[in-house]
Scaffold this motif. Structure first.
Motif, PDB file in Angstrom:
ATOM      1  N   LEU A   4     -13.740  -2.312   2.854  1.00  0.00           N
ATOM      2  CA  LEU A   4     -13.011  -1.524   1.877  1.00  0.00           C
ATOM      3  C   LEU A   4     -11.874  -2.363   1.298  1.00  0.00           C
ATOM      4  O   LEU A   4     -11.144  -3.014   2.035  1.00  0.00           O
ATOM      5  CB  LEU A   4     -12.458  -0.267   2.544  1.00  0.00           C
ATOM      6  N   GLU A   5     -11.773  -2.353  -0.025  1.00  0.00           N
ATOM      7  CA  GLU A   5     -10.713  -3.099  -0.711  1.00  0.00           C
ATOM      8  C   GLU A   5     -10.052  -2.179  -1.722  1.00  0.00           C
ATOM      9  O   GLU A   5     -10.728  -1.377  -2.360  1.00  0.00           O
ATOM     10  CB  GLU A   5     -11.340  -4.287  -1.439  1.00  0.00           C
ATOM     11  N   ILE A   6      -8.733  -2.297  -1.880  1.00  0.00           N
ATOM     12  CA  ILE A   6      -8.047  -1.472  -2.877  1.00  0.00           C
ATOM     13  C   ILE A   6      -7.266  -2.350  -3.851  1.00  0.00           C
ATOM     14  O   ILE A   6      -6.783  -3.420  -3.491  1.00  0.00           O
ATOM     15  CB  ILE A   6      -7.099  -0.427  -2.244  1.00  0.00           C
ATOM     16  N   THR A   7      -7.190  -1.860  -5.084  1.00  0.00           N
ATOM     17  CA  THR A   7      -6.344  -2.493  -6.098  1.00  0.00           C
ATOM     18  C   THR A   7      -5.453  -1.398  -6.677  1.00  0.00           C
ATOM     19  O   THR A   7      -5.844  -0.233  -6.738  1.00  0.00           O
ATOM     20  CB  THR A   7      -7.173  -3.145  -7.220  1.00  0.00           C
ATOM     21  N   MET A   8      -4.251  -1.793  -7.092  1.00  0.00           N
ATOM     22  CA  MET A   8      -3.304  -0.855  -7.672  1.00  0.00           C
ATOM     23  C   MET A   8      -2.820  -1.402  -9.003  1.00  0.00           C
ATOM     24  O   MET A   8      -2.455  -2.572  -9.085  1.00  0.00           O
ATOM     25  CB  MET A   8      -2.122  -0.645  -6.725  1.00  0.00           C
ATOM     26  N   GLU A  27     -12.850   0.051  -3.658  1.00  0.00           N
ATOM     27  CA  GLU A  27     -14.177  -0.545  -3.850  1.00  0.00           C
ATOM     28  C   GLU A  27     -14.620  -1.211  -2.560  1.00  0.00           C
ATOM     29  O   GLU A  27     -13.794  -1.568  -1.725  1.00  0.00           O
ATOM     30  CB  GLU A  27     -14.141  -1.613  -4.945  1.00  0.00           C
ATOM     31  N   THR A  28     -15.947  -1.395  -2.453  1.00  0.00           N
ATOM     32  CA  THR A  28     -16.458  -2.176  -1.334  1.00  0.00           C
ATOM     33  C   THR A  28     -16.414  -3.653  -1.720  1.00  0.00           C
ATOM     34  O   THR A  28     -16.474  -3.993  -2.897  1.00  0.00           O
ATOM     35  CB  THR A  28     -17.913  -1.777  -0.989  1.00  0.00           C
ATOM     36  N   SER A  29     -16.266  -4.472  -0.721  1.00  0.00           N
ATOM     37  CA  SER A  29     -16.237  -5.914  -0.970  1.00  0.00           C
ATOM     38  C   SER A  29     -17.312  -6.539  -0.092  1.00  0.00           C
ATOM     39  O   SER A  29     -17.433  -6.158   1.071  1.00  0.00           O
ATOM     40  CB  SER A  29     -14.855  -6.457  -0.602  1.00  0.00           C
ATOM     41  N   GLN A  33     -18.620  -1.975  -5.296  1.00  0.00           N
ATOM     42  CA  GLN A  33     -19.073  -0.616  -5.580  1.00  0.00           C
ATOM     43  C   GLN A  33     -17.907   0.352  -5.381  1.00  0.00           C
ATOM     44  O   GLN A  33     -17.151   0.223  -4.420  1.00  0.00           O
ATOM     45  CB  GLN A  33     -20.222  -0.224  -4.643  1.00  0.00           C
ATOM     46  N   PRO A  34     -17.728   1.352  -6.283  1.00  0.00           N
ATOM     47  CA  PRO A  34     -16.646   2.318  -6.109  1.00  0.00           C
ATOM     48  C   PRO A  34     -16.850   3.131  -4.824  1.00  0.00           C
ATOM     49  O   PRO A  34     -17.985   3.348  -4.402  1.00  0.00           O
ATOM     50  CB  PRO A  34     -16.738   3.223  -7.335  1.00  0.00           C
ATOM     51  N   VAL A  35     -15.746   3.548  -4.218  1.00  0.00           N
ATOM     52  CA  VAL A  35     -15.798   4.337  -2.987  1.00  0.00           C
ATOM     53  C   VAL A  35     -15.261   5.742  -3.286  1.00  0.00           C
ATOM     54  O   VAL A  35     -14.053   5.963  -3.291  1.00  0.00           O
ATOM     55  CB  VAL A  35     -14.976   3.670  -1.852  1.00  0.00           C
ATOM     56  N   PRO A  36     -16.167   6.693  -3.590  1.00  0.00           N
ATOM     57  CA  PRO A  36     -15.724   8.063  -3.867  1.00  0.00           C
ATOM     58  C   PRO A  36     -15.373   8.806  -2.580  1.00  0.00           C
ATOM     59  O   PRO A  36     -15.906   8.499  -1.517  1.00  0.00           O
ATOM     60  CB  PRO A  36     -16.934   8.697  -4.551  1.00  0.00           C
ATOM     61  N   GLY A  37     -14.448   9.765  -2.687  1.00  0.00           N
ATOM     62  CA  GLY A  37     -14.118  10.626  -1.552  1.00  0.00           C
ATOM     63  C   GLY A  37     -13.280   9.989  -0.466  1.00  0.00           C
ATOM     64  O   GLY A  37     -13.135  10.550   0.615  1.00  0.00           O
ATOM     65  N   ALA A  38     -12.715   8.806  -0.727  1.00  0.00           N
ATOM     66  CA  ALA A  38     -11.860   8.158   0.269  1.00  0.00           C
ATOM     67  C   ALA A  38     -10.500   8.868   0.309  1.00  0.00           C
ATOM     68  O   ALA A  38      -9.989   9.301  -0.718  1.00  0.00           O
ATOM     69  CB  ALA A  38     -11.665   6.679  -0.069  1.00  0.00           C
ATOM     70  N   THR A  39      -9.932   8.990   1.483  1.00  0.00           N
ATOM     71  CA  THR A  39      -8.623   9.612   1.653  1.00  0.00           C
ATOM     72  C   THR A  39      -7.536   8.594   1.358  1.00  0.00           C
ATOM     73  O   THR A  39      -7.559   7.479   1.879  1.00  0.00           O
ATOM     74  CB  THR A  39      -8.456  10.125   3.097  1.00  0.00           C
TER      75      THR A  39
END
Length: 102
Positions: A4-8, A27-29, A33-39
């Motif tokens: 799991l990777e995040i960008t802001m 997104e996954t790395s 791919q987008p990661v829907p439903g992540a908290t």
């Protein structure tokens, strides 16, 4: 292995007593791919007060989440926001320091 990777964007500018607003994308790395439903959980950590949750949300179908919260006002110590994202793909966190007032 997918992680799991995040960008802001824009990069959060955290100033005591002011609103912080940015778009987070999970997104996954390496497949991106987008990661829907992540908290999405944002906690403020400070050297002068107890940890406090300032935002909770979930990513949409595009993996994005609009994050908005007010940075607690403080004239003393140092503080940071910890942005944590958790999904079935795993979890990750990013620490963003709060700017000191001059």
């Amino acid at each position: 292995e997918e992680q799991l990777e995040i960008t802001m964007s824009p990069s959060p500018e955290l100033v005591p007593g002011r609103a912080a607003e940015f778009k987070l994308k999970a997104e996954t790395s390496p497949s991106r791919q987008p990661v829907p439903g992540a908290t999405v959980h944002v906690r403020m950590l400070s050297t002068v007060s107890r940890p406090a949750t300032v935002f909770q949300g979930k990513t949409g179908s595009d993996g994005a989440c609009a994050v908005k919260f007010t940075v607690p006002a403080s004239k003393e110590g140092s503080a940071a926001a910890v942005v944590r994202v958790t999904s079935s793909s795993g979890s990750t966190e990013v620490r963003c320091n709060v700017k000191r007032r001059a």
